[in-house]
Design an enzyme around this catalytic site. Structure first.
Site, PDB file in Angstrom:
ATOM      1  CE  LYS A 108      46.029  41.152  45.901  1.00 22.48           C
ATOM      2  NZ  LYS A 108      46.365  40.108  46.927  1.00 22.48           N
TER       3      LYS A 108
ATOM      4  CD  GLU B 209      43.033  49.830  45.245  1.00 22.34           C
ATOM      5  OE1 GLU B 209      42.954  50.406  44.134  1.00 22.34           O
ATOM      6  OE2 GLU B 209      42.769  48.625  45.402  1.00 22.34           O
TER       7      GLU B 209
ATOM      8  CB  SER C  94      45.413  32.835  47.108  1.00 22.89           C
ATOM      9  OG  SER C  94      45.702  32.981  48.489  1.00 22.89           O
TER      10      SER C  94
HETATM   11  C1  LIG Z   1      45.561  39.813  47.996  1.00 27.41           C
HETATM   12  C2  LIG Z   1      45.586  38.394  48.374  1.00 27.41           C
HETATM   13  C3  LIG Z   1      44.418  37.708  48.786  1.00 27.41           C
HETATM   14  C4  LIG Z   1      43.094  38.396  48.964  1.00 27.41           C
HETATM   15  O1  LIG Z   1      42.555  38.955  47.827  1.00 27.41           O
HETATM   16  P1  LIG Z   1      41.302  38.308  47.078  1.00 27.41           P
HETATM   17  O2  LIG Z   1      40.875  39.355  46.124  1.00 27.41           O
HETATM   18  O3  LIG Z   1      40.254  38.004  48.108  1.00 27.41           O
HETATM   19  O4  LIG Z   1      41.769  37.070  46.419  1.00 27.41           O
HETATM   20  C5  LIG Z   1      44.507  36.358  49.061  1.00 27.41           C
HETATM   21  N1  LIG Z   1      45.682  35.694  48.973  1.00 27.41           N
HETATM   22  C6  LIG Z   1      46.817  36.311  48.599  1.00 27.41           C
HETATM   23  C7  LIG Z   1      48.074  35.506  48.530  1.00 27.41           C
HETATM   24  C8  LIG Z   1      46.809  37.674  48.289  1.00 27.41           C
HETATM   25  O5  LIG Z   1      47.962  38.271  47.924  1.00 27.41           O
END
Ligand SMILES: *Cc1c(COP(=O)(O)O)cnc(C)c1O
Length: 393
Positions: free
Chosen positions: A89, A111, A377
């Site tokens: 993010k 948000e 992610s």
């Molecule tokens: C917020 C988040 C997501 C989901 O958000 P996307 O916009 O779909 O990437 C996925 N993995 C993690 C670790 C997150 O913090």
């Protein structure tokens, strides 16, 4: 087939900007300036230098040897979990704060649901000495205490959204209301590839650093920029879009997007948007969303807060409708098992969002020579209590 946004702000049938009249000047200003700003040499120099020295990029592309042996294929993990603040993010919030500065904005609003995007936003506001207000559902604030405390420690003001179900969609409404009342001095940092055009394209471009690095790293490790597959989880879709971005026009690279099935697609407690949803307008764009027959947004459910969203970004709706990406869904249970497996085979504790993508290896078989890149992610520190409380079989 074109997978990039067109001049009207659409991806195929999806996208656009469905906004209240009063925000029209803000969106027009963004639309007129975002590409010029993002492509200017001084922006690129500052963005690249912060990604390198502050976020810790490039993130490694790690060949997961034991996972590869277990699943009889070549598994590479793109380590977004190693970024500052623990997930992808921050790539987007760094980009948007630099853009906001160049637009002359004095205030940032955001948000947040689970608080991850709120923390990433509060972080870059502290870094740039800009006032930060984060709207968060009152129930989410109680559920995600540590992230509320992190945001406050970073100097952000966290405002509870007390209307409706007191969760993410109500926080989004409150943030919108603030923006409507302060349209000139405030920039709204949206946390995924959602919202009115140009947000989905802007966020995708900031996150595209993920696949840009992947190409160079794969070339070095395998002799080709292209993997056979890229796998990523989808909440709104920003980490997936970042991982897919430079491969969208290379059909030989297959794309797999993974949604949260929650307790099961047919249980009424799910967030598998493409399986359960229909076209409609959500958060300012036309996309696919979960809704009742009379168009009310259905409350989604997933064990993972980041995937607990009733829609997907419009670019993903197009990837789904056109068949460019394959959409799969994974239950809470399968994600938790896959997350624990990664802990024990590779010594990496993944975010539960990322664990959904990992569960794909249990659901489908890849060939021994396939190069499969999975976008990890985020890291699982924030999910420790959920792992502890979960009753594994
Ligand atoms: C917020 C988040 C997501 C989901 O958000 P996307 O916009 O779909 O990437 C996925 N993995 C993690 C670790 C997150 O913090």
């Amino acid at each position: 087939m074109n997978y990039q946004v067109d001049t009207r702000g659409y991806y195929g049938d999806f996208g656009g900007a469905f906004i209240p009249e009063i925000l029209y000047p803000n969106i027009e200003e963004l639309k007129a300036k975002y590409l010029d700003i993002m492509q200017s040499p001084d922006f690129l120099a500052e963005f690249d230098s912060l990604l390198k020295d502050y976020v810790g990029r490039p993130t490694p592309l790690y060949f997961a040897k034991r996972m590869s042996e277990k699943y009889q294929t070549k598994v590479y993990l793109k380590r977004e979990d190693l970024n500052h603040t623990g997930a992808h993010k921050i790539n987007n919030t760094i980009g948007q704060i630099l853009l906001a500065k160049r637009l002359g904005k004095q205030k940032i609003i955001a948000e947040t649901g689970a608080g991850q995007h709120g923390v990433a936003t509060a972080t870059v506001c502290a870094l740039m000495d800009i006032e930060c207000i984060v709207y968060m559902g009152k129930i989410d604030m109680a559920r995600q205490r540590p992230n509320v405390e992190r945001m406050r420690l970073l100097g952000a003001k966290v405002v509870p959204a007390t209307s409706g179900s007191q969760t993410l969609k109500d926080a989004t409404n409150e943030a919108m209301r603030h923006w409507i009342n302060h349209p000139t001095d405030t920039h709204y940092i949206i946390g995924s590839v959602v919202g009115p055009h140009p947000y989905p394209d802007m966020v995708a471009r900031f996150q595209s650093v993920i696949s840009e690095e992947m190409k160079a790293q794969l070339l070095e490790k395998t002799g080709s920029e292209n993997p056979d597959y890229v796998i990523a989880c989808v909440g709104g879709g920003s980490n997936a879009m970042g991982a897919f971005y430079h491969y969208l026009d290379r059909p030989e690279v297959r794309l797999i997007a993974v949604e949260a099935a929650g307790k099961g697609v047919d249980t009424g407690e799910s967030a598998a948007t493409t399986q359960l949803g229909k076209p409609g307008v959500l958060h300012g764009s036309k996309t696919i969303l979960m809704q009742t027959s009379d168009g009310q947004v259905v409350e989604p459910y997933s064990i993972s807060a980041g995937l607990d969203y009733p829609g997907i970004g419009p670019a993903h709706a197009h990837l789904f409708a056109s068949g460019r990406a394959e959409f799969m869904s994974v239950t809470d249970r399968d994600a938790m098992e896959a997350g624990r497996l990664l802990c024990r085979t590779e010594g990496i504790i993944p975010a539960i969002e990322s664990s959904h993508a990992l569960a794909v290896f249990e659901q489908r078989k890849f060939a021994p020579d396939d190069v499969v890149v999975l976008n990890l992610s985020g890291r699982g520190d924030k999910d420790l209590q959920t792992y502890i409380d979960y009753e594994f079989e």
